[in-house]
Design a protein around this motif. Structure first.
Motif, mmCIF file in Angstrom:
data_model
loop_
_atom_site.group_PDB
_atom_site.id
_atom_site.type_symbol
_atom_site.label_atom_id
_atom_site.label_comp_id
_atom_site.label_asym_id
_atom_site.label_seq_id
_atom_site.Cartn_x
_atom_site.Cartn_y
_atom_site.Cartn_z
ATOM 1 N N ASN A 48 0.818 -1.214 0.000
ATOM 2 C CA ASN A 48 0.000 0.000 0.000
ATOM 3 C C ASN A 48 0.850 1.262 0.000
ATOM 4 N N ASP A 49 2.059 1.184 0.521
ATOM 5 C CA ASP A 49 2.943 2.351 0.556
ATOM 6 C C ASP A 49 3.523 2.689 -0.811
ATOM 7 N N VAL A 120 -1.540 6.328 14.776
ATOM 8 C CA VAL A 120 -0.348 6.468 15.624
ATOM 9 C C VAL A 120 0.907 6.593 14.775
ATOM 10 N N LEU A 121 1.017 5.778 13.736
ATOM 11 C CA LEU A 121 2.234 5.762 12.925
ATOM 12 C C LEU A 121 2.385 7.002 12.051
ATOM 13 N N SER A 124 2.707 13.218 14.136
ATOM 14 C CA SER A 124 3.823 14.134 13.890
ATOM 15 C C SER A 124 5.076 13.792 14.702
ATOM 16 N N ASP A 125 4.927 13.043 15.790
ATOM 17 C CA ASP A 125 6.098 12.738 16.607
ATOM 18 C C ASP A 125 6.836 11.470 16.166
ATOM 19 N N MET A 126 6.412 10.858 15.086
ATOM 20 C CA MET A 126 7.078 9.657 14.573
ATOM 21 C C MET A 126 8.230 10.042 13.652
ATOM 22 N N GLU A 132 6.429 8.072 6.335
ATOM 23 C CA GLU A 132 6.396 7.870 4.883
ATOM 24 C C GLU A 132 5.962 6.456 4.505
ATOM 25 N N HIS A 133 6.185 5.489 5.380
ATOM 26 C CA HIS A 133 5.850 4.088 5.085
ATOM 27 C C HIS A 133 5.082 3.467 6.252
ATOM 28 N N PRO A 134 3.898 3.977 6.566
ATOM 29 C CA PRO A 134 3.171 3.443 7.729
ATOM 30 C C PRO A 134 2.667 2.018 7.508
#
Length: 167
Positions: A48-49, A120-121, A124-126, A132-134
């Motif tokens: 999907n990414d 969550v993934l 902004s804090d990730m 870019e690749h959740p």
């Protein structure tokens, strides 16, 4: 025809029991088969990414791999031995169960847990590579879970065969 003595009968039964126990211990699925199952579960989600074309190719490959594994393993003893699967002549009726369980777990987790994991993934804090690749990041636990289910099923199947051999 002479009747064996009780000692000879006990020895023969002991040899049969040992042979059955050895057969039960040899009922072992290779570790790489469950690692491959984990990758197969994770790849369609991770695709999907990378766009719809990669996703479509991955899903077609996933379907072809599943059909080939089931059909070829049942048709050819050589393919069954190479893949670590049992040929249909030795295949118990419930050997398809781990594949079904892995698929069901993937669908249930995808449906219920994925929206929360995605939120969550992509927060902004990730780190940037996770944002870019959740889907790829979320696919990793699916792969580990499928490996765990496969290894657990192998252990249960081996234990059941051992108990049957002891009788």
């Amino acid at each position: 025809m002479s009747t064996p003595s009780p000692a000879e009968a006990r020895d023969a039964l002991t040899r049969v029991r040992e042979a059955r126990l050895n057969a039960a211990e040899s009922l072992r699925t290779p570790w790489w088969l469950w690692a491959a199952a984990g990758a197969v579960v994770a790849l369609p989600l991770a695709a999907n990414d990378f766009g719809s074309a990669v996703e479509a190719v991955t899903n077609l490959g996933f379907g072809a791999l599943a059909v080939a594994w089931v059909v070829a393993g049942r048709r050819s003893p050589r393919v069954a031995a190479a893949s670590g699967a049992l040929h249909r002549s030795a295949l118990p009726g419930y050997a398809w169960l781990p594949v079904l369980l892995i698929g069901i777990i993937a669908v249930v987790v995808e449906h219920f847990a994925h929206p929360a994991v995605y939120r969550v993934l992509t927060g902004s804090d990730m780190p940037a590579w996770i944002r870019e690749h959740p889907y790829t990041t979320a696919a990793l636990p699916y792969a580990v879970l499928s490996i765990a289910v496969g290894l657990l099923f192998s252990a249960v199947l081996r234990r059941m065969a051992r108990r049957a051999a002891i009788r």
